[in-house]
Design an enzyme around this catalytic site. Structure first.
Site, PDB file in Angstrom:
ATOM      1  N   ASP A  55      45.445  36.742  51.299  1.00  0.00           N
ATOM      2  CA  ASP A  55      44.821  37.064  50.000  1.00  0.00           C
ATOM      3  C   ASP A  55      44.740  38.578  49.868  1.00  0.00           C
ATOM      4  O   ASP A  55      44.938  39.292  50.858  1.00  0.00           O
ATOM      5  CB  ASP A  55      43.423  36.418  49.866  1.00  0.00           C
ATOM      6  CG  ASP A  55      43.053  36.161  48.409  1.00  0.00           C
ATOM      7  OD1 ASP A  55      43.027  37.126  47.615  1.00  0.00           O
ATOM      8  OD2 ASP A  55      42.794  34.997  48.033  1.00  0.00           O
ATOM      9  N   ASP A  82      49.783  41.276  49.903  1.00  0.00           N
ATOM     10  CA  ASP A  82      50.484  40.556  48.842  1.00  0.00           C
ATOM     11  C   ASP A  82      51.337  39.467  49.504  1.00  0.00           C
ATOM     12  O   ASP A  82      52.139  39.760  50.405  1.00  0.00           O
ATOM     13  CB  ASP A  82      51.363  41.565  48.095  1.00  0.00           C
ATOM     14  CG  ASP A  82      52.123  40.941  46.940  1.00  0.00           C
ATOM     15  OD1 ASP A  82      52.529  39.768  47.052  1.00  0.00           O
ATOM     16  OD2 ASP A  82      52.326  41.627  45.938  1.00  0.00           O
ATOM     17  N   ASP A 104      46.229  32.415  40.205  1.00  0.00           N
ATOM     18  CA  ASP A 104      45.760  33.009  38.948  1.00  0.00           C
ATOM     19  C   ASP A 104      46.608  32.475  37.798  1.00  0.00           C
ATOM     20  O   ASP A 104      47.839  32.598  37.827  1.00  0.00           O
ATOM     21  CB  ASP A 104      45.869  34.535  39.021  1.00  0.00           C
ATOM     22  CG  ASP A 104      44.862  35.123  40.013  1.00  0.00           C
ATOM     23  OD1 ASP A 104      43.734  34.614  40.096  1.00  0.00           O
ATOM     24  OD2 ASP A 104      45.231  36.085  40.719  1.00  0.00           O
ATOM     25  N   LYS A 108      47.431  34.123  29.012  1.00  0.00           N
ATOM     26  CA  LYS A 108      48.033  34.739  27.820  1.00  0.00           C
ATOM     27  C   LYS A 108      49.551  34.835  27.986  1.00  0.00           C
ATOM     28  O   LYS A 108      50.032  35.248  29.057  1.00  0.00           O
ATOM     29  CB  LYS A 108      47.452  36.137  27.602  1.00  0.00           C
ATOM     30  CG  LYS A 108      45.979  36.106  27.225  1.00  0.00           C
ATOM     31  CD  LYS A 108      45.442  37.502  27.014  1.00  0.00           C
ATOM     32  CE  LYS A 108      43.966  37.407  26.680  1.00  0.00           C
ATOM     33  NZ  LYS A 108      43.262  38.670  26.841  1.00  0.00           N
ATOM     34  N   ASP A 140      44.364  24.009  37.394  1.00  0.00           N
ATOM     35  CA  ASP A 140      43.638  23.254  36.366  1.00  0.00           C
ATOM     36  C   ASP A 140      43.977  23.787  34.972  1.00  0.00           C
ATOM     37  O   ASP A 140      43.238  23.572  34.024  1.00  0.00           O
ATOM     38  CB  ASP A 140      42.124  23.241  36.631  1.00  0.00           C
ATOM     39  CG  ASP A 140      41.509  24.630  36.712  1.00  0.00           C
ATOM     40  OD1 ASP A 140      42.213  25.628  36.435  1.00  0.00           O
ATOM     41  OD2 ASP A 140      40.312  24.715  37.056  1.00  0.00           O
ATOM     42  N   THR A 172      38.100  23.311  46.096  1.00  0.00           N
ATOM     43  CA  THR A 172      37.956  24.765  46.271  1.00  0.00           C
ATOM     44  C   THR A 172      36.853  25.279  45.345  1.00  0.00           C
ATOM     45  O   THR A 172      36.433  24.609  44.400  1.00  0.00           O
ATOM     46  CB  THR A 172      39.264  25.515  45.947  1.00  0.00           C
ATOM     47  OG1 THR A 172      39.434  25.558  44.533  1.00  0.00           O
ATOM     48  CG2 THR A 172      40.476  24.876  46.619  1.00  0.00           C
ATOM     49  N   ARG A 173      36.451  26.495  45.602  1.00  0.00           N
ATOM     50  CA  ARG A 173      35.395  27.091  44.767  1.00  0.00           C
ATOM     51  C   ARG A 173      35.851  27.237  43.310  1.00  0.00           C
ATOM     52  O   ARG A 173      35.122  26.938  42.374  1.00  0.00           O
ATOM     53  CB  ARG A 173      35.036  28.456  45.355  1.00  0.00           C
ATOM     54  CG  ARG A 173      33.935  29.116  44.610  1.00  0.00           C
ATOM     55  CD  ARG A 173      33.455  30.304  45.365  1.00  0.00           C
ATOM     56  NE  ARG A 173      32.571  31.080  44.540  1.00  0.00           N
ATOM     57  CZ  ARG A 173      31.843  32.081  44.992  1.00  0.00           C
ATOM     58  NH1 ARG A 173      31.889  32.407  46.245  1.00  0.00           N
ATOM     59  NH2 ARG A 173      31.075  32.755  44.187  1.00  0.00           N
ATOM     60  N   GLU A 175      38.142  25.517  41.818  1.00  0.00           N
ATOM     61  CA  GLU A 175      38.261  24.169  41.251  1.00  0.00           C
ATOM     62  C   GLU A 175      36.892  23.646  40.790  1.00  0.00           C
ATOM     63  O   GLU A 175      36.766  23.074  39.707  1.00  0.00           O
ATOM     64  CB  GLU A 175      38.845  23.252  42.340  1.00  0.00           C
ATOM     65  CG  GLU A 175      39.005  21.801  41.932  1.00  0.00           C
ATOM     66  CD  GLU A 175      39.624  20.981  43.066  1.00  0.00           C
ATOM     67  OE1 GLU A 175      39.589  21.431  44.241  1.00  0.00           O
ATOM     68  OE2 GLU A 175      40.138  19.891  42.768  1.00  0.00           O
TER      69      GLU A 175
HETATM   70  C1  LIG Z   1      42.136  31.873  40.956  1.00  0.00           C
HETATM   71  S1  LIG Z   1      41.859  32.441  42.579  1.00  0.00           S
HETATM   72  C2  LIG Z   1      41.800  30.912  43.513  1.00  0.00           C
HETATM   73  C3  LIG Z   1      41.204  31.081  44.872  1.00  0.00           C
HETATM   74  C4  LIG Z   1      41.097  29.819  45.726  1.00  0.00           C
HETATM   75  N1  LIG Z   1      42.404  29.268  46.033  1.00  0.00           N
HETATM   76  C5  LIG Z   1      40.246  28.771  45.067  1.00  0.00           C
HETATM   77  O1  LIG Z   1      40.807  27.776  44.574  1.00  0.00           O
HETATM   78  O2  LIG Z   1      39.029  28.961  45.041  1.00  0.00           O
HETATM   79  C6  LIG Z   1      43.444  33.108  43.014  1.00  0.00           C
HETATM   80  C7  LIG Z   1      43.436  33.867  44.316  1.00  0.00           C
HETATM   81  O3  LIG Z   1      44.758  34.362  44.553  1.00  0.00           O
HETATM   82  C8  LIG Z   1      44.654  35.671  45.092  1.00  0.00           C
HETATM   83  N2  LIG Z   1      45.914  36.380  44.830  1.00  0.00           N
HETATM   84  C9  LIG Z   1      46.374  36.824  43.651  1.00  0.00           C
HETATM   85  N3  LIG Z   1      47.568  37.415  43.804  1.00  0.00           N
HETATM   86  C10 LIG Z   1      47.872  37.354  45.121  1.00  0.00           C
HETATM   87  C11 LIG Z   1      48.965  37.820  45.901  1.00  0.00           C
HETATM   88  N4  LIG Z   1      50.000  38.468  45.348  1.00  0.00           N
HETATM   89  N5  LIG Z   1      48.957  37.576  47.227  1.00  0.00           N
HETATM   90  C12 LIG Z   1      47.925  36.924  47.798  1.00  0.00           C
HETATM   91  N6  LIG Z   1      46.859  36.455  47.108  1.00  0.00           N
HETATM   92  C13 LIG Z   1      46.822  36.686  45.782  1.00  0.00           C
HETATM   93  C14 LIG Z   1      43.442  36.263  44.384  1.00  0.00           C
HETATM   94  O4  LIG Z   1      42.896  37.377  45.090  1.00  0.00           O
HETATM   95  C15 LIG Z   1      42.496  35.066  44.356  1.00  0.00           C
HETATM   96  O5  LIG Z   1      41.696  34.991  45.524  1.00  0.00           O
END
Ligand SMILES: C[S@@+](CC[C@H](N)C(=O)[O-])C[C@H]1O[C@@H](n2cnc3c(N)ncnc32)[C@H](O)[C@@H]1O
Length: 195
Positions: A55, A82, A104, A108, A140, A172-173, A175
């Site tokens: 992450d 990344d 993520d 948009k 979702d 997950t949180r 979710e």
């Molecule tokens: C919408 S959150 C979901 C987090 C977790 N999976 C959950 O369901 O609670 C998306 C996660 O992806 C991570 N993320 C975004 N781009 C990333 C990347 N290029 N490499 C690794 N993680 C990334 C964000 O920091 C974030 O923690």
């Protein structure tokens, strides 16, 4: 017994998973674990499977490292990086599978290009996941689930589609937050096939 710092991997050049997670036949990459709650639970549920958890969000990385040190979770390693850079650093066919739970959504239209699930990433992932390996995703955002299916169907090395939500996947949180706002999770499972 591992010290808290032993769970954290600093990436510098090529990454040999056999040296960071020795003794595991199956190593799964968890992309975007958030707070790591589900990651930690899956590590407990399947101690024979190693998890490389990636992450970019520093507080969440601290949360998962804290869970690792206190449970403990010898089958987990955590990276602040990344995911695409880590994938590039891995050897071919080195992963048994990938989990991407609630990436993520970038809802948009002008931001869709930032989404993770795109042809170049499917290409890269196909080279790092061995034949018969899996990619389990959940979202979702129904429109993103549709877009994911379009991307996978256009790719020759992934087969699969939407599945019923497996009861072994911890909530997950993100979710849980979506459920409280009326959004329903959609799970997708793909298998890496030879081209
Ligand atoms: C919408 S959150 C979901 C987090 C977790 N999976 C959950 O369901 O609670 C998306 C996660 O992806 C991570 N993320 C975004 N781009 C990333 C990347 N290029 N490499 C690794 N993680 C990334 C964000 O920091 C974030 O923690």
């Amino acid at each position: 017994m591992l010290d808290g710092r032993d769970y954290f991997i600093e990436q510098a050049g090529p990454l040999n998973l056999d040296s960071v997670l020795p003794g595991y036949d199956d190593i799964v990459m968890d992309i975007g674990f958030g707070t790591g709650e589900a990651t930690a639970q899956m590590a407990v549920d399947e101690p024979q499977v190693a998890i490389l958890a990636i992450d970019v969000h520093t507080p969440g990385i601290g949360d998962l490292l804290h869970r690792c040190a206190h449970t403990p979770l010898p089958n987990v390693r955590v990276m602040s990086a990344d995911a695409l850079e880590v994938l590039t650093a891995l050897q071919q066919d080195s992963l048994a599978g990938v989990r991407t739970y609630f990436p993520d959504p970038w809802p948009k239209a002008r931001h869709h290009k930032r989404r993770l699930i795109q042809q170049p990433v499917l290409d890269l992932m196909a080279s790092r996941v061995r034949v018969a390996g899996f990619w389990h995703l959940a979202t979702d955002w129904a429109e993103y689930a549709d877009a994911m299916q379009v991307e996978f169907e256009a790719h020759p090395m992934w087969v699969g589609g939407v599945i019923a939500r497996p009861d072994w996947r911890p909530t997950t949180r993100y979710e849980r937050n979506g459920l409280s706002q009326g959004r329903q999770p959609i799970d997708l499972m793909y298998t890496r096939v030879s081209s």
